[in-house]
Design an enzyme around this catalytic site. Structure first.
Site, PDB file in Angstrom:
ATOM      1  CG  ASP A 484      -1.955  -1.001   1.270  1.00 30.33           C
ATOM      2  OD1 ASP A 484      -2.441  -1.341   0.178  1.00 30.33           O
ATOM      3  OD2 ASP A 484      -2.314  -1.481   2.358  1.00 30.33           O
ATOM      4  CG  HIS A 638       0.855 -10.811   3.753  1.00 33.71           C
ATOM      5  ND1 HIS A 638      -0.247 -10.073   3.416  1.00 33.71           N
ATOM      6  CD2 HIS A 638       0.959 -11.753   2.802  1.00 33.71           C
ATOM      7  CE1 HIS A 638      -0.791 -10.547   2.305  1.00 33.71           C
ATOM      8  NE2 HIS A 638      -0.072 -11.574   1.914  1.00 33.71           N
ATOM      9  N   GLY A 706      -3.194 -11.097   5.904  1.00 35.70           N
ATOM     10  CA  GLY A 706      -2.903 -12.075   4.858  1.00 35.70           C
ATOM     11  C   GLY A 706      -1.852 -13.093   5.273  1.00 35.70           C
TER      12      GLY A 706
HETATM   13  O1  IFM Z   1      -1.281  -5.729   0.840  1.00 35.65           O
HETATM   14  C1  IFM Z   1      -1.621  -4.868   1.876  1.00 35.65           C
HETATM   15  C2  IFM Z   1      -2.981  -5.253   2.376  1.00 35.65           C
HETATM   16  O2  IFM Z   1      -3.942  -5.146   1.367  1.00 35.65           O
HETATM   17  C3  IFM Z   1      -3.402  -4.424   3.563  1.00 35.65           C
HETATM   18  N1  IFM Z   1      -2.381  -4.467   4.589  1.00 35.65           N
HETATM   19  C4  IFM Z   1      -1.061  -4.109   4.178  1.00 35.65           C
HETATM   20  C5  IFM Z   1      -0.602  -4.941   2.995  1.00 35.65           C
HETATM   21  C6  IFM Z   1       0.765  -4.453   2.551  1.00 35.65           C
HETATM   22  O3  IFM Z   1       0.760  -3.118   2.229  1.00 35.65           O
END
Ligand code: IFM
Length: 797
Positions: A484, A638, A706
């Site tokens: 993001d 993630h 995620g």
């Molecule tokens: O990929 C994003 C996700 O959509 C929302 N949390 C942060 C992640 C990395 O920027």
């Protein structure tokens, strides 16, 4: 008190796992943060902490929030569905949840399980056991309270069940509660219940807005629907006025601050037990309220609901069971990781202790990734979600970034370079899991009119990226890619994402299979050519000398290059170079070596190094995050999952496992110290502050991340190596060399594969032989066994 507690980092004093019961048990209520659970039947939901704080909502926490939870306030973790137990003679009272009353239980513990949370407490000779859960048969939170008099004298008790109702639209509550609160009511219902009606003007879906009831299966001795009457002014849930003044006042509410409080008077002889079930539920109208209450009070309803909940979870988790030499990993893989991933699938990134459930809706990219972890358990659920996502796609292939299926609000339409590409991964996994390509022909509408097959939607996504290439040939960054924070890279519309090129490469390989399965061989050639072109770019322009670059900024400068002082190296570009199969072998290895040297820490791998403070311009740095936090030099969990996969693909099982194990939440907590780590030790957090922060190891944004989906994919499909592929179940573990073996029972295409892997040769990777029911197999892909219920598989490494 905190000074004393900060010294006590012995996590055993706080919690313990009960793996047989699939539970985690808490020994103290005063944890560093609320440690949450999600209770849900898919429609009615409650987030509940280990100390009883939390929030209930029906379908959407944006527009149908039922109870009030005060985000970021002190005291922390208020309010909740609380029970108070009062000695009628002395007037002293306490809560089985420990919080919020000041008098604490003499003995106390709580536990989160699969879809339920239990509190067991004792005080003054009274034992209270409460199980909160949402059963599949009614849209209600059931509070199953059992009281026992363990003393030698009869006890007269006043028992109260209390929940504070909020305005259902949380944002309206913050903005205009002063007037709108006079449009809500709490009325006494003749069936001994309170009914909360949210009748606020201009609410989004008034015809679907439910009534809320609070009822019990025990005769009421009193009730309150007006918070002012039950709690009183300059008081809180800690010391409700009604309890201290002798009982509920019988208030209802036609405008004001609503609550539901029920009072029960109970006399217990020595040794006697009494069960009180409380139901906080929703129903469409008054008739439905009466029906739901009647049904809930029927003999056996609560027990049957709990049994059904248990069976649902054992059926779901029954798709996979492994026995490993590492108990921490085994527990996570068999229980908590799929449980967390399921909650992500359900709630996207909507509401948690950290996220207020106000604006996030369903994130296209997030949910597309969440699907990956549900496919092995429930392909129908996964396919429904895939179609829901594809319905947000425009004919030109781009998609809405967030959308609001429950609320009916306009979607967030910013266009990102990655969003639309993720669904091809979910579709490929569905195809591999089921072996059935029929779903690729199912028709799904486009968001801007017309419809196309699932395959045509996926093809449109590729076409969109193909139409959005920058001057160097990589995909334009657009609003951002997975990260993001990269929105500043493409403000003039010229910045390119080298990582998206790698994501595209990964997707193209899947699309070649999908095109063939969908009967479009002509596309496979085109996808192959696109892949080659991007591969060439990644290995030439994308290569910085010791690692892969991350992006090209509007002004043509590289992001993620040794020529800068900050943000020299970015994790994602190194991992996906290998995941996509694009990296030349020597470059892939070198890049992952650089990850180990420059990004790895004892608490996980940082996303970038060094953190950004001034790059590229001190007046306008790339991120506003403080160094070492969030998206700037933190350990972004993630993204760590992809390092595990990359190392497995490179065959380095020891390193892959080091990366996996160091982020197991309880392992990271023990290393960082419980009072530094703070978040739950049974679910992944989004990120941990990195070493450039003075709070290295502080875990943030737990539960909805995620990390859950990808960690599950990484460990089951790459470390343990049990991966569905188009022609069967591939077995290709990449484990620590010192593991002697492991076992997995995996449901696949209707058959349970009972797999036993032995590693007498002490290798990380390399299958020597596989036998299925004693028959030697060629290669390492087990076929489907239609009509068979189980097969015994022996694997030698
Ligand atoms: O990929 C994003 C996700 O959509 C929302 N949390 C942060 C992640 C990395 O920027």
């Amino acid at each position: 008190m905190n000074a004393e507690l900060t010294r006590n980092n012995d996590s055993k004093a706080y919690y313990t796992f009960r793996d047989e019961e699939k539970e985690v048990e808490f020994k103290r209520h005063d944890m560093p943060t609320p440690w949450m659970n999600y209770l849900s039947n898919g429609t009615f939901h409650t987030m509940l902490s280990h100390a009883g704080g939390g929030v209930a909502f029906y379908k959407s926490p944006q527009i149908w929030r039922i109870t009030r939870y005060r985000f970021f306030h002190l005291p922390m973790d208020r309010s909740g569905p609380y029970i108070y137990v009062q000695d009628a003679k002395t007037g002293s009272y306490w809560c089985p949840t420990s919080e919020p009353a000041l008098d604490k239980p003499e003995e106390w513990k709580s536990a989160h399980g699969m879809g339920y949370t239990r509190f067991e407490a004792k005080r003054g000779g009274i034992a209270a056991r409460t199980v909160y859960f949402v059963g599949p048969h009614e849209n209600s939170l059931i509070w199953n309270l059992n009281l026992t008099n363990e003393g030698t004298e009869a006890k007269e008790l006043k028992v109260y069940a209390y929940a504070e109702f909020g305005m259902m639209e949380f944002m309206r509550e913050l903005q205009w509660q002063c007037y709108n609160k006079h449009q809500v009511s709490v009325q006494y219902h003749e069936g001994e219940a309170l009914v909360y009606r949210y009748g606020v003007e201009n609410q989004p879906k008034p015809e679907e807005t439910p009534l809320v009831y609070l009822a019990a299966d025990t005769p009421l001795a009193g009730y309150d629907g007006d918070r002012e009457e039950f709690i009183g002014s300059y008081r809180s849930e800690t010391n409700p006025a009604a309890i201290e003044n002798g009982g509920c006042t019988g208030s209802t509410l036609l405008g004001g601050d609503p609550c539901g409080a029920l009072q029960f008077n109970v006399t217990l002889q020595p040794g006697e037990s009494r069960t009180i079930n409380v139901f906080l539920g929703t129903a469409t109208d008054e008739t439905e309220v009466s029906r739901a209450i009647f049904h809930s009070r029927e003999a056996g309803f609560v027990e049957a609901s709990f049994q059904a909940l248990k069976e649902n979870w054992s059926g779901y988790l029954g798709a996979w069971e492994s026995r490993l030499p590492d108990q921490d990993a085994e527990r996570m893989i068999n229980i908590w990781n799929p449980y967390q991933a399921h909650r992500n699938f359900l709630f996207s990134r909507n509401i948690s202790f950290y996220a207020t459930g106000t604006f996030r809706g369903v994130g296209y990219r997030d949910t597309a990734q969440d699907i990956l972890s549900v496919v092995p358990f429930d392909t129908e659920l996964a396919l429904d979600k895939l179609k829901l996502l594809l319905g947000q796609q425009y004919r030109d292939g781009h998609v809405n970034h967030y959308f609001f299926p429950n609320e009916g609000w306009e979607p967030v339409t910013s266009i990102h370079s990655d969003d639309h590409l993720w669904t091809a991964l979910s579709a490929w996994d569905l195809l591999a899991e089921t072996g059935d390509a029929a779903f690729l022909q199912a028709k799904v509408p486009y968001y801007d009119g017309g419809e196309g097959t699932v395959y045509e939607h996926l093809r449109a996504a590729i076409d969109f990226t193909a139409s959005q290439l920058g001057s160097r040939g990589f995909p334009l960054m657009l609003r951002s890619d997975w990260n993001d924070q990269l929105f500043r890279v493409c403000r003039e519309g010229k910045g390119e994402s080298i990582w998206t090129s790698m994501q595209l490469g990964t997707v193209l390989l899947r699309m070649i299979d999908l095109a063939a399965a969908a009967g479009h061989p002509e596309d496979t050639v085109r996808y192959g050519a696109m892949y080659e072109l991007q591969r060439e770019l990644v290995n030439s322009i994308g290569w910085d000398g010791r690692w892969f670059r991350r992006a090209i900024m509007d002004d043509g400068r590289f992001l993620g290059s040794d020529e800068h002082d900050e943000a020299k190296i970015w994790l994602n570009a190194q991992t996906w170079a290998t995941i996509s199969g694009m990296a030349d072998v020597d470059k892939g290895l070198q890049a992952m070596d650089s990850v180990r040297e420059m990004l790895d820490t004892e608490l996980g791998i940082k996303k970038i190094h060094p953190s950004i403070t001034t790059f590229p311009d001190p007046a306008d740095p790339l991120t506003n995050y403080n160094k070492g936090t969030g998206e700037n030099g933190a350990v972004f969990c993630h993204a760590n999952t992809w390092a595990i996969i990359a190392e497995c693909l490179l065959g380095r099982g020891d390193l892959a496992y080091k990366y996996y194990r160091q982020l197991l939440p309880n392992v990271a907590m023990d290393k960082a110290g419980l009072w530094r780590y703070k978040a739950e030790p049974y679910v992944y957090a989004s990120n941990l502050f990195g070493p450039e922060s003075d709070k290295f190891g502080l875990a943030n944004v737990s539960w909805l991340t995620g990390t859950a989906a990808w960690m599950y994919v990484a460990v089951t499909q790459y470390i343990l190596g049990v991966k569905p592929v188009l022609n069967g179940l591939s077995i290709d573990p990449c484990i620590p060399a010192d593991w002697e073996g492991f076992t997995v029972k995996r449901r696949f295409r209707g058959c349970v594969y009972d797999i036993s892997v032995t590693n007498a040769n002490k290798v990380c990777k390399g299958v020597k032989s596989i036998t299925a029911d004693g028959v030697l197999l060629e290669g390492n892909i087990l076929p489907a066994y239609p009509g068979r219920s189980s097969v015994k598989v022996e694997v030698v490494l």
